[in-house]
Design a protein around this motif. Structure first.
Motif, mmCIF file in Angstrom:
data_model
loop_
_atom_site.group_PDB
_atom_site.id
_atom_site.type_symbol
_atom_site.label_atom_id
_atom_site.label_comp_id
_atom_site.label_asym_id
_atom_site.label_seq_id
_atom_site.Cartn_x
_atom_site.Cartn_y
_atom_site.Cartn_z
ATOM 1 N N ASP A 167 46.807 44.548 37.681
ATOM 2 C CA ASP A 167 47.299 44.962 39.003
ATOM 3 C C ASP A 167 46.703 44.086 40.105
ATOM 4 O O ASP A 167 47.422 43.615 40.999
ATOM 5 N N PHE A 168 45.401 43.881 40.049
ATOM 6 C CA PHE A 168 44.686 43.108 41.069
ATOM 7 C C PHE A 168 45.170 41.654 41.111
ATOM 8 O O PHE A 168 45.503 41.130 42.177
ATOM 9 N N GLY A 226 47.426 39.599 44.008
ATOM 10 C CA GLY A 226 46.941 38.366 44.622
ATOM 11 C C GLY A 226 47.938 37.233 44.510
ATOM 12 O O GLY A 226 48.147 36.468 45.456
ATOM 13 N N ARG A 264 43.915 47.650 35.491
ATOM 14 C CA ARG A 264 43.423 47.435 36.855
ATOM 15 C C ARG A 264 43.322 45.952 37.176
ATOM 16 O O ARG A 264 43.646 45.527 38.288
ATOM 17 N N THR A 265 42.865 45.176 36.213
ATOM 18 C CA THR A 265 42.730 43.737 36.433
ATOM 19 C C THR A 265 44.097 43.089 36.592
ATOM 20 O O THR A 265 44.296 42.246 37.471
ATOM 21 N N ALA A 274 42.020 33.618 41.465
ATOM 22 C CA ALA A 274 42.309 35.011 41.117
ATOM 23 C C ALA A 274 42.182 35.222 39.615
ATOM 24 O O ALA A 274 41.573 36.177 39.168
ATOM 25 N N VAL A 299 38.355 35.925 38.025
ATOM 26 C CA VAL A 299 38.255 37.253 37.423
ATOM 27 C C VAL A 299 37.765 37.144 35.983
ATOM 28 O O VAL A 299 36.906 37.911 35.547
#
Length: 124
Positions: free
Chosen positions: A113-114, A118, A110-111, A84, A88
């Motif tokens: 959050d993602f 995960g 956003r990154t 993750a 990324v």
């Protein structure tokens, strides 16, 4: 006084990479992509350099992530961090120069959050 929030850890872990991408982009196109390719397909020399550079960072962060993610085994957390977070980062570097690439004013949030979602996802 207890574990740090996972989101705070993710932000601290990712921020230097976003700053590096910004600095590389400011110096000209292609530089961030080159770093991304070196990360994605490292030679033995680059792999050794990466271990020397990032192993101390991992040693500092991993215990914090383990404490912040109770109920998850160490192997699951390590796997998620590798794919993750590192996945990324490699993708961000490799695509930073694309016209619609991942680096824009909202990309960091956003990154985070993602990656946070995960890491916090239930285990199977």
């Amino acid at each position: 006084d207890g574990p740090l929030p996972v989101r705070d850890l993710v932000e601290a872990f990712l921020r230097p990479d976003f700053e590096a991408i910004d600095a590389l982009q400011a110096r000209g196109t292609g530089r961030a992509r080159l770093v991304g390719q070196a990360y994605a397909q490292p030679t033995e020399h680059v792999r050794d350099l990466m271990h020397r550079q990032f192993d101390p960072v991992g040693a500092a962060f991993f215990p914090e992530f383990f404490a912040a993610l109770p109920g998850r085994d160490v192997d699951t957390i390590r796997w998620r961090l590798r794919w993750a977070v590192v996945g990324v980062i490699v993708a961000l570097f490799g695509n930073a120069d694309e016209p619609d690439g991942p680096i824009d004013g909202r990309a960091f949030g956003r990154t985070v959050d993602f990656v946070t979602a995960g890491l916090e996802a239930p285990t199977n």
